[in-house]
Design a protein around this motif. Structure first.
Motif, PDB file in Angstrom:
ATOM      1  N   SER A  63      35.788 -31.172 -10.896  1.00  0.00           N
ATOM      2  CA  SER A  63      36.371 -31.057 -12.241  1.00  0.00           C
ATOM      3  C   SER A  63      35.556 -31.790 -13.298  1.00  0.00           C
ATOM      4  CB  SER A  63      37.828 -31.543 -12.289  1.00  0.00           C
ATOM      5  OG  SER A  63      38.638 -30.761 -11.438  1.00  0.00           O
ATOM      6  N   GLY A  64      34.463 -32.464 -12.873  1.00  0.00           N
ATOM      7  CA  GLY A  64      33.595 -33.126 -13.834  1.00  0.00           C
ATOM      8  C   GLY A  64      32.159 -32.650 -13.699  1.00  0.00           C
ATOM      9  N   GLU A  65      31.987 -31.429 -13.182  1.00  0.00           N
ATOM     10  CA  GLU A  65      30.656 -30.887 -12.911  1.00  0.00           C
ATOM     11  C   GLU A  65      29.888 -30.640 -14.224  1.00  0.00           C
ATOM     12  OE1 GLU A  65      33.473 -29.546 -11.801  1.00  0.00           O
ATOM     13  OE2 GLU A  65      33.422 -29.446  -9.596  1.00  0.00           O
ATOM     14  N   ASP A  78      33.198 -21.256 -15.893  1.00  0.00           N
ATOM     15  CA  ASP A  78      33.626 -22.284 -16.846  1.00  0.00           C
ATOM     16  C   ASP A  78      32.429 -23.140 -17.229  1.00  0.00           C
ATOM     17  OD1 ASP A  78      34.912 -24.192 -18.335  1.00  0.00           O
ATOM     18  OD2 ASP A  78      35.645 -25.316 -16.610  1.00  0.00           O
ATOM     19  N   MET A  79      31.699 -22.695 -18.231  1.00  0.00           N
ATOM     20  CA  MET A  79      30.501 -23.416 -18.661  1.00  0.00           C
ATOM     21  C   MET A  79      30.792 -24.179 -19.943  1.00  0.00           C
ATOM     22  SD  MET A  79      28.289 -22.841 -16.333  1.00  0.00           S
ATOM     23  CE  MET A  79      26.711 -23.273 -17.046  1.00  0.00           C
ATOM     24  N   ARG A  80      31.079 -25.468 -19.816  1.00  0.00           N
ATOM     25  CA  ARG A  80      31.372 -26.308 -20.970  1.00  0.00           C
ATOM     26  C   ARG A  80      30.079 -26.698 -21.671  1.00  0.00           C
ATOM     27  NH1 ARG A  80      35.589 -30.349 -17.842  1.00  0.00           N
ATOM     28  NH2 ARG A  80      37.128 -28.763 -17.301  1.00  0.00           N
ATOM     29  N   PRO A  81      30.171 -27.268 -22.891  1.00  0.00           N
ATOM     30  CA  PRO A  81      28.953 -27.714 -23.573  1.00  0.00           C
ATOM     31  C   PRO A  81      28.125 -28.600 -22.668  1.00  0.00           C
ATOM     32  CG  PRO A  81      30.818 -27.870 -25.047  1.00  0.00           C
ATOM     33  CD  PRO A  81      31.362 -27.492 -23.678  1.00  0.00           C
ATOM     34  N   PRO A  82      26.855 -28.252 -22.457  1.00  0.00           N
ATOM     35  CA  PRO A  82      26.060 -28.903 -21.417  1.00  0.00           C
ATOM     36  C   PRO A  82      25.568 -30.300 -21.748  1.00  0.00           C
ATOM     37  CG  PRO A  82      24.736 -27.282 -22.584  1.00  0.00           C
ATOM     38  CD  PRO A  82      26.129 -27.180 -23.136  1.00  0.00           C
ATOM     39  N   THR A  83      25.479 -31.103 -20.701  1.00  0.00           N
ATOM     40  CA  THR A  83      24.817 -32.394 -20.768  1.00  0.00           C
ATOM     41  C   THR A  83      23.941 -32.511 -19.535  1.00  0.00           C
ATOM     42  OG1 THR A  83      26.580 -33.508 -19.558  1.00  0.00           O
ATOM     43  CG2 THR A  83      26.760 -33.475 -21.953  1.00  0.00           C
ATOM     44  N   ASP A  84      22.801 -33.148 -19.681  1.00  0.00           N
ATOM     45  CA  ASP A  84      21.881 -33.283 -18.556  1.00  0.00           C
ATOM     46  C   ASP A  84      21.296 -34.673 -18.561  1.00  0.00           C
ATOM     47  OD1 ASP A  84      20.045 -32.952 -16.524  1.00  0.00           O
ATOM     48  OD2 ASP A  84      18.582 -31.957 -17.789  1.00  0.00           O
ATOM     49  N   PHE A  85      21.383 -35.346 -17.407  1.00  0.00           N
ATOM     50  CA  PHE A  85      20.843 -36.697 -17.284  1.00  0.00           C
ATOM     51  C   PHE A  85      19.568 -36.699 -16.452  1.00  0.00           C
ATOM     52  CE2 PHE A  85      25.558 -36.836 -16.669  1.00  0.00           C
ATOM     53  CZ  PHE A  85      25.851 -37.029 -17.996  1.00  0.00           C
ATOM     54  N   THR A 201      29.397 -40.837 -12.928  1.00  0.00           N
ATOM     55  CA  THR A 201      28.305 -39.972 -12.479  1.00  0.00           C
ATOM     56  C   THR A 201      27.154 -40.869 -12.057  1.00  0.00           C
ATOM     57  OG1 THR A 201      28.901 -38.155 -13.966  1.00  0.00           O
ATOM     58  CG2 THR A 201      26.634 -38.216 -13.185  1.00  0.00           C
ATOM     59  N   GLN A 202      26.650 -40.695 -10.844  1.00  0.00           N
ATOM     60  CA  GLN A 202      25.529 -41.499 -10.351  1.00  0.00           C
ATOM     61  C   GLN A 202      24.240 -40.703 -10.464  1.00  0.00           C
ATOM     62  OE1 GLN A 202      26.029 -43.452  -6.499  1.00  0.00           O
ATOM     63  NE2 GLN A 202      28.239 -43.120  -6.642  1.00  0.00           N
TER      64      GLN A 202
END
Length: 224
Positions: A63-65, A78-85, A201-202
């Protein structure tokens, strides 16, 4: 081909091997032991598989993908506004180096490269520890962003999404850090995540492959 979302079971923990990057997916019903060992097992898997040391490794919770994770599955709609670390912005780090400033606003607004957007502008709360004798050791706040290639570090970043407090745990591994220290950084990251009830998130960070959001935490400047 792409994976199917139905392969993931809420009662388990999965290592999702995408070739150039690995994810550890934590199901809501996974037991404490599985949650604890997920990142540790994935780190050992990377070592034994002969993958490059800079291979990306990220933990995501059910649920936090992140969109970067979801895009690996053909039927994830379900593609929410993206974030990438995980997107590196430079090819290497050596000696004392000043990184080029990261234009966070440009990344946030750029619709052509959604996978490269950081989660925020790096203005949240930061806490950093050095790994010493398998334990976390506090370092002075005025030395944040000054890392040594022979050490490994644990970085806790806290930020807000609306009224919700969110966390990212980076474990940075220096090029000359010992295998024991690198292993301890992964274990201590998991322990810290446990203290936060698995809400973080690790992200493993290898020297020379620092992701863009990681650099924003130090205002685009990193000294090693």
């Amino acid at each position: 081909g792409k994976l199917s979302k139905s392969m993931l079971d809420s009662n388990d923990v999965f290592i999702v091997d995408c070739g150039s990057e690995l994810f550890v997916w934590i199901g809501k019903g996974a037991n404490a032991e599985e949650r604890k060992n997920g990142m540790i097992t994935a780190s050992k898997f990377l070592e034994n598989s002969g993958r490059p040391k800079f291979t990306k490794l990220t933990k995501v919770n059910e649920s936090g993908e992140t969109p970067l994770f979801k895009e690996k599955f053909a039927d994830w709609t379900d593609m929410r506004p993206p974030t990438d670390f995980s997107k590196p912005v430079t090819s290497g780090v050596a000696g004392k180096r000043e990184q080029k400033d990261v234009d966070v606003n440009a990344l946030l607004k750029d619709p052509t490269n959604p996978a490269d957007r950081p989660v925020d502008d790096g203005s949240g709360k930061l806490k950093i520890w050095r790994i010493n004798n398998f334990e976390k050791e506090d370092i002075p706040a005025d030395t944040y962003g000054h890392f040594y290639a022979g050490d490994s570090y644990l970085i806790l970043y806290t930020y807000m999404q609306g009224t919700k407090e969110c966390y990212i745990i980076y474990f940075w591994q220096g090029r000359d850090s010992s295998q024991d220290e690198k292993g301890a950084s992964a274990i201590l990251a998991t322990k810290l995540d446990d203290d936060l009830h698995g809400a973080a998130t690790q992200v493993r960070v290898v020297q020379g492959k620092e992701p863009s959001h990681f650099l924003t935490l130090f205002k685009g400047t990193l000294i090693i």
